[in-house]
Design an enzyme around this catalytic site. Sequence first.
Site, PDB file in Angstrom:
ATOM      1  N   GLU A  14       0.805  -1.230   0.000  1.00  0.00           N
ATOM      2  CA  GLU A  14       0.000   0.000   0.000  1.00  0.00           C
ATOM      3  C   GLU A  14       0.833   1.273   0.000  1.00  0.00           C
ATOM      4  O   GLU A  14       0.384   2.301  -0.500  1.00  0.00           O
ATOM      5  CB  GLU A  14      -0.971   0.008   1.189  1.00  0.00           C
ATOM      6  CG  GLU A  14      -2.112  -1.001   1.069  1.00  0.00           C
ATOM      7  CD  GLU A  14      -1.780  -2.376   1.615  1.00  0.00           C
ATOM      8  OE1 GLU A  14      -0.593  -2.630   1.917  1.00  0.00           O
ATOM      9  OE2 GLU A  14      -2.699  -3.203   1.751  1.00  0.00           O
ATOM     10  N   PHE A  67     -11.250  -7.688  13.954  1.00  0.00           N
ATOM     11  CA  PHE A  67     -10.203  -8.091  13.025  1.00  0.00           C
ATOM     12  C   PHE A  67      -9.925  -6.996  11.992  1.00  0.00           C
ATOM     13  O   PHE A  67     -10.841  -6.478  11.375  1.00  0.00           O
ATOM     14  CB  PHE A  67     -10.606  -9.398  12.320  1.00  0.00           C
ATOM     15  CG  PHE A  67      -9.594  -9.838  11.300  1.00  0.00           C
ATOM     16  CD1 PHE A  67      -8.303 -10.209  11.691  1.00  0.00           C
ATOM     17  CD2 PHE A  67      -9.921  -9.870   9.950  1.00  0.00           C
ATOM     18  CE1 PHE A  67      -7.376 -10.603  10.745  1.00  0.00           C
ATOM     19  CE2 PHE A  67      -8.991 -10.267   9.003  1.00  0.00           C
ATOM     20  CZ  PHE A  67      -7.707 -10.634   9.402  1.00  0.00           C
ATOM     21  N   GLN A  68      -8.663  -6.686  11.810  1.00  0.00           N
ATOM     22  CA  GLN A  68      -8.201  -5.637  10.881  1.00  0.00           C
ATOM     23  C   GLN A  68      -8.871  -4.291  11.150  1.00  0.00           C
ATOM     24  O   GLN A  68      -9.150  -3.534  10.228  1.00  0.00           O
ATOM     25  CB  GLN A  68      -8.399  -6.071   9.416  1.00  0.00           C
ATOM     26  CG  GLN A  68      -7.462  -7.222   9.056  1.00  0.00           C
ATOM     27  CD  GLN A  68      -7.316  -7.454   7.556  1.00  0.00           C
ATOM     28  OE1 GLN A  68      -8.236  -7.228   6.783  1.00  0.00           O
ATOM     29  NE2 GLN A  68      -6.147  -7.936   7.150  1.00  0.00           N
ATOM     30  N   LYS A 123     -17.529  -1.113   6.136  1.00  0.00           N
ATOM     31  CA  LYS A 123     -17.944  -2.090   5.124  1.00  0.00           C
ATOM     32  C   LYS A 123     -19.453  -2.113   4.907  1.00  0.00           C
ATOM     33  O   LYS A 123     -19.936  -2.240   3.780  1.00  0.00           O
ATOM     34  CB  LYS A 123     -17.447  -3.488   5.524  1.00  0.00           C
ATOM     35  CG  LYS A 123     -17.661  -4.518   4.432  1.00  0.00           C
ATOM     36  CD  LYS A 123     -17.052  -5.863   4.795  1.00  0.00           C
ATOM     37  CE  LYS A 123     -17.227  -6.839   3.631  1.00  0.00           C
ATOM     38  NZ  LYS A 123     -16.686  -8.171   3.948  1.00  0.00           N
ATOM     39  N   MET A 175      24.337   9.574   2.441  1.00  0.00           N
ATOM     40  CA  MET A 175      24.141  10.827   3.170  1.00  0.00           C
ATOM     41  C   MET A 175      24.406  10.624   4.661  1.00  0.00           C
ATOM     42  O   MET A 175      24.988  11.473   5.328  1.00  0.00           O
ATOM     43  CB  MET A 175      22.729  11.365   2.929  1.00  0.00           C
ATOM     44  CG  MET A 175      22.526  12.780   3.443  1.00  0.00           C
ATOM     45  SD  MET A 175      23.650  13.975   2.687  1.00  0.00           S
ATOM     46  CE  MET A 175      22.682  14.542   1.291  1.00  0.00           C
TER      47      MET A 175
END
Lengths: 163, 577
Positions: B51, B113-114, B163, B484
């Site tokens: 993602e 969940f999630q 959802k 760097m």
Amino acid sequence: MRRIVSVLLENESGALSRLIGLFAQRGYNIETLTVAPTEDHTLSRLTLTTVAGDDEIEQITKQVNKLVEVVKLVDLSEGDHVERELMLIKVKAKNDQREEIKRVADIFRGQIVDVVHDAYTIQLTGTSEKIDAFVKALPQDSVAEVVRSGVLGLSRGEKALSI
Amino acid sequence: MEKLSGADMLIRALQDEGVEYLFGYPGGAVLHIYDALFNQEKIKHILVRHEQGATHMADGYARATGRTGVVLVTSGPGATNAITGIATAYMDSIPMVVISGQVQSHLIGTDSFQETDMIGVSRPVVKHSFLVKEARDIPETIKKAFFIASSGRPGPVVVDIPKDKTNPNDLFEYKYPKSVSLRSYNPSQKGHTGQIQKAVDLLLKAEKPMIYSGGGVILGEASNALTALTRKLGFPITNTLMGLGGFPGTDQQFLGMLGMHGTYEANNAMHHCDVLLAVGARFDDRITNTPSMFCPNAKIIHIDVDPASISKTIRADIPIVGDVAVILKEMTDLVNNKKSKKPDKTLISKWWDQIALWREQDCLKIKRTAEDDQIIKPQDGVKAVYEATRGEAFVTSDVGQHQMFAALYYPFDEPRKWINSGGLGTMGFGLPSAMGAQIAFPESTVVCITGEGSIQMNIQELSTCSQYELPIKIINLNNQSLGMVKQWQDMQYEGRHSHSYMDSLPDFVGLAESYGHKGFKIQSRSDLEPVLNEVFSIKDKLVFVDIMVDPKEHVYPMLVAPNGSMRDMWLEKGVRT
């Protein structure tokens, strides 16, 4: 310098956390905070006090104004204003102390709103300084519990913070 | 009226908003939405591998085109993986709409969940966010999200959708609003006329003027207006890292980039100027060095669409809030006005003489001994890419030394050609942002200049590149170290290279080939030109070019810190002003 910032914001869930989060995120302090819906229920009025220099308060007001849910904002301390804070205080008051505490409450125009045999609950409104002074004037170790509303304020005159 | 489910309304709203590409990754909370996506062809979905990649792709797409990039992720880990990309877009004010799935409304707050509080987690790094409470609100919420993301000072907007609000069985009347207005959001557009006049008067009196422009010029489509005004005035100009391409990089009036790794002439001209015109720039700490020592003799005019950017770190003498393109146009009109005083080139001729002396320092000259004639300096790599692409490519970068070398050695003549994570400094940005640019401009050459550290932070997207046949050219300036970090350790930690090496590197050529791409390795300076010419003649394939560069090279100039001003610079190892 102490500032009183008054904000009209959309009365939506999440709006308050966004504003508070902004203060935490940018390292600004909040001394007092009070918020409730206005006569127009789509809006909330939030008043907070903070200690900030001129540059910092300019940044604070600009950053708060940038929040999408903030409709209007005013730094009340910039001009003439009326400010009040409400305190409820529970004071241990036994025997000979009862008279003395009642006398102090009267002097500060506090109202005793609940009485039991060994305690008073006193309601007091005024500026934060007056409330501080009252607590100081009470006999040592008599204070059992204090709750303060935080500062509320309005600008003097006709000018109003509204949409 | 047509009746649609929440999921269908969302997809229809995106279509009606003119969205071409959706960068996303499916999961439980967005299954209804993905099902709605399945039944249409208007919006092309790019299936990413992580993602974070989706957000950087949408970001690269937005930076290259000026349009809003759109991301679709699921709840929980899908949403949290997107955060780095959202923060990257936030810091650089990139218009982006991120749609995240959320668990069903009745499960919110139960640690289901999630589940993650996406509105809470993203709050400090978004311009605004919405939690959809009623499915019927979806079209209006989407309209608002795009409006907020793309107007004023742009930024990312999150729309979190539980959802159950996309349930295919619950139907609603669909109507996409033509416009939205928010009483609490009204980005200012027009600058204050009196302030603009004052600014022009001050500029025309200046003897040592300087123009300093930033990313706001790119975002505000103001480069033509800026170029016209700068040419009319005949003043020297510098661009920030985010503002490169806002004024033509090969123009004589351009002094190069300014700031921590800015050129000797740009930083000196900043320090010594008497009037500074700052346009769409925010006086970031990588520009000003010690704020109290910044531009000690200058009156400062600051134009920005965001009032909070003005006088935040450096106080402006003439602040002008509004759309930079409109204000610059107005200033040019005032300068052109017959009645006003004309720009007097003799007034600033001594200033240009001084600048010519600074330029003689030739601060970007590549220092090379006879022995290392065949050693490739990272700067050689960037210059060779510039030659091979005739300076016309879209160039994205990751973060570190290669980013600075790209910014300094590849001059950009046009806006939106240079794409990098300037504010947040996100390693792993280069490849996915190049993908977004390539998807927007399939016929253009898109180069990702990166390092072997950064590229590994989103290297999984090489797979996505195969799937969508994106012919990006990856230039890996491989110094086998986090250059760097190592440079700072050399300069401030007596050369103790604590964990700044890159061990166990893959065979990048073989890795690229395993995904179906082409790979080249360059180890000798004389091979640079011929190999890169071959690389850029390949139009239909991604090419990974692994260039082995001098691991000891530092980026110079570099501002001396702490307690330095902009004229205090390191010019090479051990040599300072």
